[in-house]
Design an enzyme around this catalytic site. Structure first.
Site, PDB file in Angstrom:
ATOM      1  N   ARG A 104     -29.080  75.040  17.011  1.00 12.54           N
ATOM      2  CA  ARG A 104     -30.787  74.465  17.327  1.00 12.54           C
ATOM      3  C   ARG A 104     -31.259  73.201  16.059  1.00 12.54           C
ATOM      4  NH1 ARG A 104     -32.740  78.980  15.131  1.00 12.54           N
ATOM      5  NH2 ARG A 104     -31.799  80.033  16.241  1.00 12.54           N
ATOM      6  N   ASP A 107     -35.214  74.562  13.195  1.00 16.48           N
ATOM      7  CA  ASP A 107     -35.922  76.031  12.949  1.00 16.48           C
ATOM      8  C   ASP A 107     -36.428  76.001  12.003  1.00 16.48           C
ATOM      9  OD1 ASP A 107     -36.419  78.462  13.992  1.00 16.48           O
ATOM     10  OD2 ASP A 107     -34.802  79.653  12.407  1.00 16.48           O
TER      11      ASP A 107
HETATM   12  N1  A4P Z   1     -41.817  84.562  14.341  1.00 19.20           N
HETATM   13  C1  A4P Z   1     -41.871  86.061  14.223  1.00 19.20           C
HETATM   14  N2  A4P Z   1     -42.501  85.952  13.008  1.00 19.20           N
HETATM   15  C2  A4P Z   1     -41.914  84.654  12.463  1.00 19.20           C
HETATM   16  C3  A4P Z   1     -42.354  83.932  11.365  1.00 19.20           C
HETATM   17  N3  A4P Z   1     -42.029  84.439   9.671  1.00 19.20           N
HETATM   18  N4  A4P Z   1     -41.468  82.609  11.489  1.00 19.20           N
HETATM   19  C4  A4P Z   1     -41.550  83.982  15.918  1.00 19.20           C
HETATM   20  C5  A4P Z   1     -41.230  81.676  12.458  1.00 19.20           C
HETATM   21  N5  A4P Z   1     -41.093  82.461  13.595  1.00 19.20           N
HETATM   22  C6  A4P Z   1     -41.543  83.676  13.746  1.00 19.20           C
HETATM   23  O1  A4P Z   1     -38.292  81.815  16.624  1.00 19.20           O
HETATM   24  C7  A4P Z   1     -38.688  82.821  18.201  1.00 19.20           C
HETATM   25  C8  A4P Z   1     -40.027  83.627  17.919  1.00 19.20           C
HETATM   26  O2  A4P Z   1     -40.437  84.617  16.591  1.00 19.20           O
HETATM   27  C9  A4P Z   1     -41.209  82.490  18.101  1.00 19.20           C
HETATM   28  O3  A4P Z   1     -41.372  82.215  19.027  1.00 19.20           O
HETATM   29  C10 A4P Z   1     -42.472  83.015  16.550  1.00 19.20           C
HETATM   30  O4  A4P Z   1     -43.415  83.740  17.234  1.00 19.20           O
HETATM   31  P1  A4P Z   1     -37.409  81.244  17.085  1.00 19.20           P
HETATM   32  O5  A4P Z   1     -37.327  80.254  16.321  1.00 19.20           O
HETATM   33  O6  A4P Z   1     -37.427  80.740  18.351  1.00 19.20           O
HETATM   34  O7  A4P Z   1     -35.939  81.634  17.672  1.00 19.20           O
HETATM   35  P2  A4P Z   1     -34.938  81.983  16.390  1.00 19.20           P
HETATM   36  O8  A4P Z   1     -35.435  81.018  15.056  1.00 19.20           O
HETATM   37  O9  A4P Z   1     -33.744  81.333  17.187  1.00 19.20           O
HETATM   38  O10 A4P Z   1     -35.036  83.701  16.038  1.00 19.20           O
HETATM   39  P3  A4P Z   1     -35.375  84.332  14.930  1.00 19.20           P
HETATM   40  O11 A4P Z   1     -34.569  85.843  15.438  1.00 19.20           O
HETATM   41  O12 A4P Z   1     -36.256  83.824  14.724  1.00 19.20           O
HETATM   42  O13 A4P Z   1     -33.755  83.571  14.325  1.00 19.20           O
HETATM   43  P4  A4P Z   1     -33.863  82.921  13.053  1.00 19.20           P
HETATM   44  O14 A4P Z   1     -34.153  84.533  12.068  1.00 19.20           O
HETATM   45  O15 A4P Z   1     -34.483  82.157  12.068  1.00 19.20           O
HETATM   46  O16 A4P Z   1     -31.962  83.134  12.714  1.00 19.20           O
HETATM   47  N6  A4P Z   1     -27.552  80.793  10.077  1.00 19.20           N
HETATM   48  C11 A4P Z   1     -27.167  79.875   8.732  1.00 19.20           C
HETATM   49  N7  A4P Z   1     -26.776  79.780   8.094  1.00 19.20           N
HETATM   50  N8  A4P Z   1     -28.512  79.473   8.931  1.00 19.20           N
HETATM   51  C12 A4P Z   1     -29.534  79.816   9.393  1.00 19.20           C
HETATM   52  O17 A4P Z   1     -31.089  78.894   9.336  1.00 19.20           O
HETATM   53  N9  A4P Z   1     -30.641  81.099  11.479  1.00 19.20           N
HETATM   54  C13 A4P Z   1     -30.801  81.646  12.599  1.00 19.20           C
HETATM   55  C14 A4P Z   1     -31.645  81.920  13.319  1.00 19.20           C
HETATM   56  C15 A4P Z   1     -29.524  82.520  12.583  1.00 19.20           C
HETATM   57  N10 A4P Z   1     -27.979  81.753  11.582  1.00 19.20           N
HETATM   58  C16 A4P Z   1     -28.426  81.433  10.765  1.00 19.20           C
HETATM   59  C17 A4P Z   1     -29.663  79.906  10.375  1.00 19.20           C
HETATM   60 MG    MG Z   2     -36.441  81.228  13.337  1.00 20.37          MG
END
Ligand code: A4P
Ligand code: MG
Length: 175
Positions: A104, A107
């Site tokens: 992405r 994020d």
């Molecule tokens: N949502 C729920 N809680 C929150 C929150 N506290 N902050 C919902 C933001 N959003 C939150 O998010 C999907 C839905 O999560 C939103 O519509 C919101 O209502 P998104 O940003 O569309 O999807 P995403 O980020 O792909 O999903 P997710 O499960 O939040 O992923 P993560 O946990 O953000 O992980 N590796 C490294 N090295 N560095 C990274 O930054 N990031 C990820 C994503 C994976 N691997 C990574 C990293």
């Molecule tokens: Mg996220």
């Protein structure tokens, strides 16, 4: 709360996690940090260094650049999330890739909102997994070394226990 206060609360301190692994990630993060400072009813208090880390989840994608910012806001969690998502969209975030934890441009995660524990369809706060994620814990420690994460405990302990393989601070000169 009056109608004009909709979307606002007393000032709360929050932490936001930033991540990018597409289209010049370091520049995406710098641009997003500036954008956080422009959110209405919100002040950017601190920002960490930038960190490079190996992707958590699918490995066949570029390394991430991550950072953490401290904000003070009078927006509700929902209103703040909407502002964060608007910044993601402005920076070309494509939510339709259909790939969980895929690459992405930007994020923005609401890591912590005061001491609130939130569990709704749109929001989980503290953000799931932050107690184990070095790319959140190390930048957070830089700006809030004595912080205790609500429900998770002392940041110092979490940092000691986390796996720091494949993460390093980005040298400012290489930006
Ligand atoms: N949502 C729920 N809680 C929150 C929150 N506290 N902050 C919902 C933001 N959003 C939150 O998010 C999907 C839905 O999560 C939103 O519509 C919101 O209502 P998104 O940003 O569309 O999807 P995403 O980020 O792909 O999903 P997710 O499960 O939040 O992923 P993560 O946990 O953000 O992980 N590796 C490294 N090295 N560095 C990274 O930054 N990031 C990820 C994503 C994976 N691997 C990574 C990293
Ligand atoms: Mg996220």
């Amino acid at each position: 709360m009056t109608v004009s206060d909709e979307g606002r609360t007393p000032v709360v301190s929050v932490y936001v996690g930033l991540g990018s692994n597409l289209e010049n990630p370091a520049r995406q993060i710098m641009r997003a940090l500036a954008a956080l400072g422009e959110i209405p009813d919100t002040r950017l208090l601190e920002q960490s260094s930038l960190y490079i880390s190996k992707p958590l989840g699918p490995r066949n994608q570029p390394d991430f650049v991550n950072a953490v910012a401290a904000l003070a806001t009078s927006l509700t969690p929902e209103a703040l999330l909407a502002s964060l998502q608007a910044i993601e969209t402005r920076q070309g975030r494509n939510r339709d890739s259909g790939r969980r934890w895929g690459p992405r441009t930007l994020d923005l995660d609401l890591l912590v909102y005061g001491d609130r524990m939130i569990e709704t369809p749109a929001l989980t706060v503290p953000h799931p997994g932050i107690g184990q994620r070095s790319f959140v814990l190390l930048p957070l420690q830089e700006i809030a070394p004595d912080y205790v994460i609500p429900g998770l405990g002392a940041l110092k302990t979490l940092v000691e226990e986390c796996d720091r393989t494949g993460i390093h601070k980005l040298d400012h000169d290489t930006l």
